[in-house]
Scaffold this motif. Structure first.
Motif, PDB file in Angstrom:
ATOM      1  N   SER A 130      -8.471   1.044  -0.231  1.00 40.38           N
ATOM      2  CA  SER A 130      -7.533   0.842  -1.337  1.00 40.38           C
ATOM      3  C   SER A 130      -8.283   0.349  -2.571  1.00 40.38           C
ATOM      4  O   SER A 130      -8.002   0.775  -3.700  1.00 40.38           O
ATOM      5  CB  SER A 130      -6.452  -0.162  -0.942  1.00 40.38           C
ATOM      6  N   ARG A 136      -6.739   7.752  -0.746  1.00 42.40           N
ATOM      7  CA  ARG A 136      -5.426   7.311  -0.277  1.00 42.40           C
ATOM      8  C   ARG A 136      -5.162   7.767   1.159  1.00 42.40           C
ATOM      9  O   ARG A 136      -4.482   7.080   1.920  1.00 42.40           O
ATOM     10  CB  ARG A 136      -4.317   7.830  -1.192  1.00 42.40           C
ATOM     11  N   SER A 194      -8.044  -0.384   5.580  1.00 45.11           N
ATOM     12  CA  SER A 194      -7.091  -0.017   4.518  1.00 45.11           C
ATOM     13  C   SER A 194      -7.368  -0.794   3.228  1.00 45.11           C
ATOM     14  O   SER A 194      -7.273  -0.236   2.124  1.00 45.11           O
ATOM     15  CB  SER A 194      -5.656  -0.258   4.983  1.00 45.11           C
ATOM     16  N   VAL A 227      -6.695   5.247   3.268  1.00 48.39           N
ATOM     17  CA  VAL A 227      -5.829   4.064   3.327  1.00 48.39           C
ATOM     18  C   VAL A 227      -4.740   4.282   4.377  1.00 48.39           C
ATOM     19  O   VAL A 227      -4.447   3.384   5.186  1.00 48.39           O
ATOM     20  CB  VAL A 227      -5.191   3.793   1.950  1.00 48.39           C
ATOM     21  N   THR A 274      -9.964   3.132  -4.215  1.00 47.71           N
ATOM     22  CA  THR A 274      -9.023   4.005  -4.916  1.00 47.71           C
ATOM     23  C   THR A 274      -8.950   3.654  -6.399  1.00 47.71           C
ATOM     24  O   THR A 274      -8.769   4.533  -7.253  1.00 47.71           O
ATOM     25  CB  THR A 274      -7.617   3.896  -4.290  1.00 47.71           C
ATOM     26  N   GLU A 289       0.826  -1.209   0.000  1.00 47.68           N
ATOM     27  CA  GLU A 289       0.000   0.000   0.000  1.00 47.68           C
ATOM     28  C   GLU A 289       0.861   1.260   0.000  1.00 47.68           C
ATOM     29  O   GLU A 289       0.555   2.244  -0.682  1.00 47.68           O
ATOM     30  CB  GLU A 289      -0.922   0.020   1.234  1.00 47.68           C
TER      31      GLU A 289
END
Length: 498
Positions: A137, A153, A133, A156, A140, A73
């Motif tokens: 993600s 982000r 997260s 995240v 995203t 990540e």
């Protein structure tokens, strides 16, 4: 003397003989039972008695897998930067802002995650952060604009802040004599995640694009979510809140899994009322340590992400002073009058990034030796001084191979430093404030991570030497601060309370 009196006398003599015969055995039995109810042990005693075994292998496998995904990540930004620059026609500062927003989310949630972990348990924070997260993600990859991308982000980054508490959870289960050897090996998982995202970028981005790269990268998270049930809550946390029964059950399961046994007696440790309080971090016992550690974490992150983003920027824009550069790498890509450019990584650039990632584990044996010989404080001092020298050496003219070697060594040093500061922080604070202490430290580190992109990506475009100087100076000052740390934790048991 009549017959009745004779009978009573004979009975009394017989009874006395029986008592004399039984008395030694009774004393022996009493002696055996005298100490058992009064024998007690602590969680530290139990962890040391159980030792290392199959449970710890399982713990490292699951928590290490979460570290791999965490690394993917964070390192994803270095791979995605050229792609989003092209798609949304971004300036340098806008590309740098992406990394900054991730670390802003990390910073804001780092202290909160530490507080919750000390108050309500480590496992809940680690699991919740991991799911959080992974979810954001995935979102995203559907970001319709640059604004949505940096917002998602940052979310995240907030989740990753919770996942980092897994280092505390892992440390609290490991015997003291194994910590110096096992905890540095955790960098292997981070390196694996870094390499996987680069390999994904190399194989997926040219054909399917960066959005599919993100979707594929989070697929293993679904499997790992179900494996978290095999990791118990920290026994040290349970005793700190007075839940002795849960702590004993956890320790007994670990002992059974390791084919060991708990110490004789019963687990006794007083519950602690003040848990997760910032006052402990700034008390007379820890004030100097906390202030120096916050700066050390700031520089650790500043230097680490500075090295990662600098290498990405130098390769993307061909800003290196390379004596044997090919035709493609002789073209310097710089902004002129606000015009942006669009150029993706070449295969050789991906390969250079891969080799530099190997540097994160290549010197792990050296790191273990430093921790055992010099201790934590001197190891931090030496590593920061060497990193300062390597940062300045990036500006010298050399071959492409020479640059790869320099980058390899720099990544090794900054990674080793990050590992040592993680270990020291987990060891120096007591259980009642360990997660909060880690939360504060990681939050300060993300301030360094927020600043690093503007030095490594924006200032680097103007002057390579000017961009490298802040990293060098910060490492030198931090080395002095590490030398002044008042507590050495080498070989020391983890404290339960302050």
């Amino acid at each position: 003397m009549d017959d009745g009196m004779k009978t009573q006398l004979v009975s009394a003599i017989h009874l006395q003989e029986v008592e004399l015969h039984e008395k030694p055995a009774d004393k022996k039995q009493s002696a055996n039972n005298h100490h058992t109810p009064d024998e007690t042990f602590t969680v530290e005693d139990a962890v040391e008695t159980i030792g290392f075994g199959r449970f710890h292998i399982l713990l490292f496998a699951i928590m290490g897998s979460s570290t791999i995904l965490e690394a993917m990540e964070i390192m994803l930004l270095a791979v995605v930067s050229p792609e989003i620059r092209c798609e949304w026609r971004l300036d340098d500062w806008q590309v740098a802002l992406v990394s900054t927003m991730v670390f802003l989310g990390f910073m804001l949630c780092g202290v909160l995650a530490g507080y919750i972990a000390d108050r309500y348990g480590r496992w809940k924070v680690v699991f919740g952060g991991f799911v959080w997260s992974a979810y954001f993600s995935f979102l995203t990859s559907f970001a319709p604009s640059y604004g949505w991308f940096i917002f998602l982000r940052s979310m995240v980054g907030c989740g990753v802040a919770g996942v980092t508490q897994g280092f505390v959870l892992k440390t609290e289960f490991i015997p003291a004599k194994y910590r110096t050897f096992l905890l540095p090996l955790a960098s292997i998982f981070w390196m694996t995640g870094s390499m996987l995202i680069i390999i994904l970028g190399m194989s997926v981005v040219p054909t399917l694009g960066w959005r599919w790269m993100i979707r594929i990268s989070i697929a293993p998270s679904i499997i790992l979510i179900f494996l978290f049930k095999f990791i118990p809550e920290s026994a040290r946390y349970n005793v700190s809140v007075g839940n002795i029964k849960a702590a004993v059950n956890t320790l007994q399961k670990i002992a059974d899994m390791n084919r060991a046994s708990l110490p004789p007696g019963r687990l006794v440790e007083p519950p602690v009322r003040e848990r997760g309080s910032w006052r402990i971090l700034l008390s007379a016992s820890y004030r100097r340590t906390s202030l120096l550690l916050w700066f050390s974490w700031f520089v650790a992150s500043f230097g680490y992400y500075g090295s990662v983003l600098s290498s990405s920027e130098l390769l993307e824009k061909n800003l290196l002073c390379v004596t044997d550069a090919d035709k493609e790498h002789r073209v310097k890509h710089r902004h002129e009058e606000g015009l942006c450019y669009c150029i993706s990584f070449a295969l050789s650039d991906y390969q250079t990034l891969l080799i530099s990632c190997l540097g994160e584990v290549a010197l792990v044996p050296l790191n273990i030796c430093l921790l055992n010989v010099l201790g934590r404080r001197m190891s931090l001092t030496v590593l920061q001084l060497l990193a300062a020298i390597l940062f300045m050496m990036l500006n010298i003219c050399t071959t492409m191979l020479g640059f790869t070697v320099l980058l390899f060594l720099l990544r090794s040093l900054v990674s080793m430093n990050f590992t040592v500061v993680y270990i020291y922080t987990a060891e120096v604070y007591p259980t009642v404030a360990r997660s909060l202490g880690m939360g504060f430290c990681t939050s300060f580190s993300r301030i360094g991570g927020m600043i690093a992109p503007f030095i490594a990506q924006v200032l680097m475009s103007q002057s390579v030497i000017l961009a490298l100087c802040p990293f060098t100076v910060a490492c030198v000052i931090c080395a002095l601060g590490n030398f002044l740390l008042p507590i050495e934790t080498k070989g020391r048991a983890l404290l339960q309370s302050s």
